[in-house]
Design a protein around this motif. Structure first.
Motif, PDB file in Angstrom:
ATOM      1  N   VAL A   1       0.839  -1.204   0.000  1.00 38.56           N
ATOM      2  CA  VAL A   1       0.000   0.000   0.000  1.00 38.56           C
ATOM      3  C   VAL A   1       0.873   1.253   0.000  1.00 38.56           C
ATOM      4  N   ASP A   2       1.935   1.253   0.809  1.00 36.43           N
ATOM      5  CA  ASP A   2       2.802   2.429   0.889  1.00 36.43           C
ATOM      6  C   ASP A   2       3.487   2.692  -0.446  1.00 36.43           C
ATOM      7  N   ALA A   3       3.984   1.625  -1.098  1.00 31.11           N
ATOM      8  CA  ALA A   3       4.662   1.795  -2.381  1.00 31.11           C
ATOM      9  C   ALA A   3       3.706   2.298  -3.458  1.00 31.11           C
ATOM     10  N   GLU A   4       2.523   1.698  -3.533  1.00 33.28           N
ATOM     11  CA  GLU A   4       1.548   2.111  -4.539  1.00 33.28           C
ATOM     12  C   GLU A   4       1.074   3.547  -4.282  1.00 33.28           C
ATOM     13  N   LEU A   5       0.853   3.895  -3.020  1.00 36.68           N
ATOM     14  CA  LEU A   5       0.411   5.254  -2.704  1.00 36.68           C
ATOM     15  C   LEU A   5       1.497   6.269  -3.046  1.00 36.68           C
ATOM     16  N   SER A   6       2.740   5.955  -2.731  1.00 40.90           N
ATOM     17  CA  SER A   6       3.836   6.879  -3.027  1.00 40.90           C
ATOM     18  C   SER A   6       3.931   7.147  -4.530  1.00 40.90           C
ATOM     19  N   MET A   7       3.846   6.080  -5.329  1.00 42.80           N
ATOM     20  CA  MET A   7       3.942   6.251  -6.777  1.00 42.80           C
ATOM     21  C   MET A   7       2.730   7.013  -7.328  1.00 42.80           C
ATOM     22  N   ALA A   8       1.543   6.726  -6.786  1.00 40.20           N
ATOM     23  CA  ALA A   8       0.342   7.432  -7.238  1.00 40.20           C
ATOM     24  C   ALA A   8       0.417   8.912  -6.889  1.00 40.20           C
ATOM     25  N   LEU A   9       0.931   9.223  -5.692  1.00 37.38           N
ATOM     26  CA  LEU A   9       1.085  10.625  -5.301  1.00 37.38           C
ATOM     27  C   LEU A   9       2.060  11.340  -6.218  1.00 37.38           C
ATOM     28  N   ASP A  10       3.159  10.671  -6.557  1.00 38.04           N
ATOM     29  CA  ASP A  10       4.126  11.271  -7.479  1.00 38.04           C
ATOM     30  C   ASP A  10       3.452  11.635  -8.804  1.00 38.04           C
ATOM     31  N   ARG A  11       2.673  10.693  -9.333  1.00 45.42           N
ATOM     32  CA  ARG A  11       2.027  10.945 -10.624  1.00 45.42           C
ATOM     33  C   ARG A  11       1.013  12.076 -10.522  1.00 45.42           C
ATOM     34  N   ARG A  12       0.140  12.010  -9.527  1.00 41.42           N
ATOM     35  CA  ARG A  12      -0.947  12.989  -9.407  1.00 41.42           C
ATOM     36  C   ARG A  12      -0.435  14.381  -9.069  1.00 41.42           C
ATOM     37  N   VAL A  13       0.442  14.464  -8.089  1.00 40.53           N
ATOM     38  CA  VAL A  13       0.934  15.776  -7.657  1.00 40.53           C
ATOM     39  C   VAL A  13       1.774  16.410  -8.762  1.00 40.53           C
ATOM     40  N   ARG A  14       2.582  15.598  -9.453  1.00 41.10           N
ATOM     41  CA  ARG A  14       3.385  16.150 -10.543  1.00 41.10           C
ATOM     42  C   ARG A  14       2.485  16.704 -11.651  1.00 41.10           C
ATOM     43  N   THR A  15       1.391  16.005 -11.947  1.00 38.70           N
ATOM     44  CA  THR A  15       0.455  16.477 -12.965  1.00 38.70           C
ATOM     45  C   THR A  15      -0.148  17.817 -12.565  1.00 38.70           C
ATOM     46  N   GLU A  16      -0.546  17.925 -11.292  1.00 40.44           N
ATOM     47  CA  GLU A  16      -1.130  19.182 -10.806  1.00 40.44           C
ATOM     48  C   GLU A  16      -0.109  20.311 -10.846  1.00 40.44           C
ATOM     49  N   LEU A  17       1.113  20.034 -10.430  1.00 42.82           N
ATOM     50  CA  LEU A  17       2.156  21.069 -10.427  1.00 42.82           C
ATOM     51  C   LEU A  17       2.505  21.513 -11.844  1.00 42.82           C
ATOM     52  N   ASP A  18       2.586  20.541 -12.766  1.00 42.51           N
ATOM     53  CA  ASP A  18       2.897  20.892 -14.153  1.00 42.51           C
ATOM     54  C   ASP A  18       1.811  21.795 -14.743  1.00 42.51           C
ATOM     55  N   ALA A  19       0.574  21.454 -14.469  1.00 44.42           N
ATOM     56  CA  ALA A  19      -0.536  22.264 -14.981  1.00 44.42           C
ATOM     57  C   ALA A  19      -0.505  23.661 -14.367  1.00 44.42           C
TER      58      ALA A  19
END
Length: 228
Positions: free
Chosen positions: A198-216
């Motif tokens: 769960v920790d690994a999947e959440l960390s990777m999902a946060l990276d993807r989602r937060v990076r998308t928001e920051l890029d936008a």
């Protein structure tokens, strides 16, 4: 709440007597927290008699395991997966964690979520880590009500994740024909691996989602304000 209901709660020892000045009865934040706890337990299906036992257990200083047994939360097969450390707070100490956010609505939401319980004149938060995280988010300018709404939504998702692991245990371990002691040992060994997944999947999902928001957001900043 009607005065008749409040009087009934006092007679059943569910609520301590108020401070009196002549014919006026003064109820404090402690009384309010106790009443919200009673309301939260009633919505979970507890009877008034059962609630009285729970509150009496807290007041008499029984350990948390006894209170959990009264709540029907005792674990009979394996140790609990959760390793959270409860923390005791006065109402003033709790308010200090959330400056300007200690409203009755937020207190009620914390009780409904099960984050808080009343123990005499103190409050018990279910998790030091959750308390610290919530306080840090509020410190960054996020309203406590939004933090609690997010917590409620996160709980919905983690319940679904927990169901995935529970299904694996039911289908692959409980149906294996092993004796209960060996199953309990296997479940205990698997606990850290479930958390790691769960920790690994959440960390990777946060990276993807937060990076998308920051890029936008950065793109919006680069193009400047839009024309009206």
């Amino acid at each position: 709440m009607t005065t008749r209901t409040l009087r009934f709660y006092r007679e059943r020892k569910l609520v301590p007597p108020p401070r009196r000045e002549g014919r006026i009865a003064w109820y404090s934040d402690h009384h309010l927290a106790r009443l919200r706890t009673i309301g939260a337990l009633l919505t979970r299906g507890h009877t008034l008699g059962g609630i009285a036992e729970i509150l009496a257990a807290f007041e008499k200083g029984r350990d948390s395991r006894s209170a959990a047994e009264l709540l029907g939360l005792a674990h009979t097969l394996t140790p609990p997966f959760s390793e959270e450390t409860p923390v005791r707070l006065t109402p003033e100490e709790l308010a200090a964690h959330f400056p300007g956010e200690d409203s009755a609505e937020n207190l009620s939401a914390c009780l409904d979520l099960g984050y808080l319980a009343v123990d005499g004149d103190e409050l018990v938060h279910v998790s030091q880590r959750l308390l610290d995280a919530s306080s840090a988010l509020v410190g960054e300018g996020i309203p406590l009500s939004a933090v609690l709404d997010a917590g409620r939504e996160v709980r919905t998702h983690v319940e679904a994740i927990a169901t995935v692991f529970a299904d694996l245990i039911r289908e692959r371990l409980l149906a294996s024909g092993r004796d209960p002691e060996r199953i309990a040992e296997a479940v205990d060994r698997l606990r850290p691996y479930a958390k790691q997944v769960v920790d690994a999947e959440l960390s990777m999902a946060l990276d993807r989602r937060v990076r998308t928001e920051l890029d936008a957001w950065l793109q919006d900043q680069a193009h400047g304000p839009k024309e009206p």
